[in-house]
Write a protein that holds these residues in place. Structure first.
Motif, short mmCIF file in Angstrom:
data_model
loop_
_atom_site.label_atom_id
_atom_site.label_comp_id
_atom_site.label_asym_id
_atom_site.label_seq_id
_atom_site.Cartn_x
_atom_site.Cartn_y
_atom_site.Cartn_z
N GLN A 242 4.91 9.98 -10.83
CA GLN A 242 4.01 8.83 -10.75
C GLN A 242 2.67 9.29 -10.21
OE1 GLN A 242 4.57 5.42 -7.83
NE2 GLN A 242 5.49 4.58 -9.69
N THR A 244 -0.98 7.96 -8.97
CA THR A 244 -1.70 6.76 -8.52
C THR A 244 -3.16 7.11 -8.30
OG1 THR A 244 0.29 5.91 -7.42
CG2 THR A 244 -1.82 4.97 -6.76
N THR A 246 -6.70 5.73 -6.96
CA THR A 246 -7.38 4.71 -6.17
C THR A 246 -8.80 4.53 -6.73
OG1 THR A 246 -6.11 5.30 -4.21
CG2 THR A 246 -8.12 4.00 -3.86
N ALA A 266 -2.16 -1.91 -9.27
CA ALA A 266 -1.50 -2.06 -7.96
C ALA A 266 -2.55 -2.33 -6.90
CB ALA A 266 -0.71 -0.79 -7.64
N ASP A 267 -2.06 -2.72 -5.73
CA ASP A 267 -2.95 -2.97 -4.57
C ASP A 267 -4.08 -3.94 -4.93
OD1 ASP A 267 -1.40 -1.19 -3.13
OD2 ASP A 267 -2.72 0.51 -3.51
N ALA A 271 -5.86 0.01 -7.56
CA ALA A 271 -5.27 1.27 -7.98
C ALA A 271 -4.65 1.14 -9.37
CB ALA A 271 -4.22 1.72 -6.97
N VAL A 273 -1.64 2.93 -11.74
CA VAL A 273 -0.43 3.75 -11.60
C VAL A 273 0.04 4.19 -12.98
CG1 VAL A 273 1.94 3.84 -10.76
CG2 VAL A 273 0.22 2.50 -9.51
N SER A 275 3.09 6.29 -14.79
CA SER A 275 4.43 6.85 -14.63
C SER A 275 4.84 7.58 -15.90
CB SER A 275 5.45 5.74 -14.31
OG SER A 275 5.10 5.06 -13.12
N SER A 304 0.18 12.02 -6.28
CA SER A 304 1.33 12.05 -7.19
C SER A 304 2.62 11.97 -6.39
CB SER A 304 1.32 13.31 -8.04
OG SER A 304 1.45 14.46 -7.22
#
Length: 325
Positions: A242, A244, A246, A266-267, A271, A273, A275, A304
């Motif tokens: 994964q 990520t 930011t 996300a967040d 962010a 993500v 995968s 990661s």
């Protein structure tokens, strides 16, 4: 319980030290604790049998060690059928049980000496001294077991299991209720035993224990063995990575031309993500970076993460039956 001819065990002309074939166990009332278990244990390996509480781990060990009778199936231990050649088969096995039960009024030295004699082994004080020293029990050898702490009592159980120099050692939930020091000592001893040729079968629901020590891993769930695989191969095959990112500026949605990467926000949009399977090539990351640049999407940090054995275990145990194999 049926017997199994040893000739049928060979694989690539080398017989495993233990072979389990078609083992089932149904208790009174109809509860089926084990369902058609088939398993080969390689000589000299550390094999971890993982499963949640009640999965059937202890039942399988109890059958192999002659404590519980199987409803059907056959088991060979170091060339001996556990039913037809019970004494010889049992003499090859050491068992450290999950429950603490020892001869409370005996001294440590007396109970370990008795355990060795129980299997017809001649006296060998030097060997027993080494076992007790390795387990930090030598200074306690004259004490009655009832006076020992819980952790020391578990060390005594390990010493008893090793007293007759078994070729196969079962550790049934060895970390249950033990302190960090004992766990560390136990892992060190397991590695030393494996280096000396002892085969170790470890049952646990502590994933870090298997991740630390095992060569191969079996996963049992609801009485069924759903997977057996080398630890590294398992993590390559079923693991995921994964990435990520930011972002410098939050996003409310993912542009359509980034759909090929199956990104997630996300967040609160801070962010992105990404995968991907560990078996797949990671060239997709470079392509993703180019696509982000074309969209003027900037990021200020990236990190990661790779799936742990715990992630894989949880996914296997909770996966629908038809896709678990």
């Amino acid at each position: 319980m049926n017997t199994l001819p040893t000739a049928s065990l060979s694989a690539d002309n080398v017989a495993p030290i233990m072979s389990v074939r078609g083992v089932n166990k149904t208790y009174a009332g109809g509860f089926q604790a084990l369902k058609n278990i088939n398993l080969d244990i390689r000589r000299g390996e550390i094999f971890a049998l993982l499963g949640p509480n009640g999965a059937g781990k202890t039942t399988l060990i109890s059958i192999i060690c002659g404590i519980v009778n199987a409803s059907s199936g056959a088991i060979i231990a170091d060339g001996h059928d556990i039913v037809r050649d019970y004494r010889k088969a049992r003499a090859t096995i050491g068992l450290v049980p999950q429950e603490l039960h020892t001869d409370a009024f005996e001294s440590v030295w007396a109970t370990v000496t008795f355990s060795r004699g129980l299997f017809g082994k001649p006296p060998n004080p030097a060997y027993l001294e080494k076992v007790l020293r390795d387990l930090s029990l030598w200074d306690k050898r004259k004490q009655k077991i009832m006076a020992l702490s819980g952790g020391m009592k578990r060390r005594v159980l390990i010493a008893k299991a090793l007293a007759h120099e078994p070729a196969i050692l079962f550790l049934d939930e060895p970390s249950a209720g033990v302190d960090v020091e004992l766990r560390r000592d136990m892992w060190r001893m397991v590695r030393e035993l494996r280096a000396q040729g002892t085969t170790i079968i470890l049952t646990t629901h502590y994933i870090e224990e298997a991740e630390e020590m095992a060569d191969r891993i079996g996963v049992i769930s609801k009485g069924e063995l759903i997977l057996v695989e080398g630890k590294q191969a398992l993590m390559r095959k079923l693991g995921k990575k994964q990435l990520t990112l930011t972002l410098r500026q939050p996003m409310t949605g993912i542009p359509a031309n980034l759909n090929a990467w199956s990104l997630e926000l996300a967040d609160n949009g801070q962010a992105l993500v990404y995968s991907f399977d560990t078996q797949k090539e990671e060239t997709g990351i470079a392509e993703l970076m180019r696509a982000l640049a074309e969209q003027d999407i900037e990021f200020k940090d990236l990190r990661s993460r790779e799936s742990s054995l715990e992630d894989i275990f949880v996914s296997l145990v909770h996966r629908p039956k038809e896709t678990a194999a």
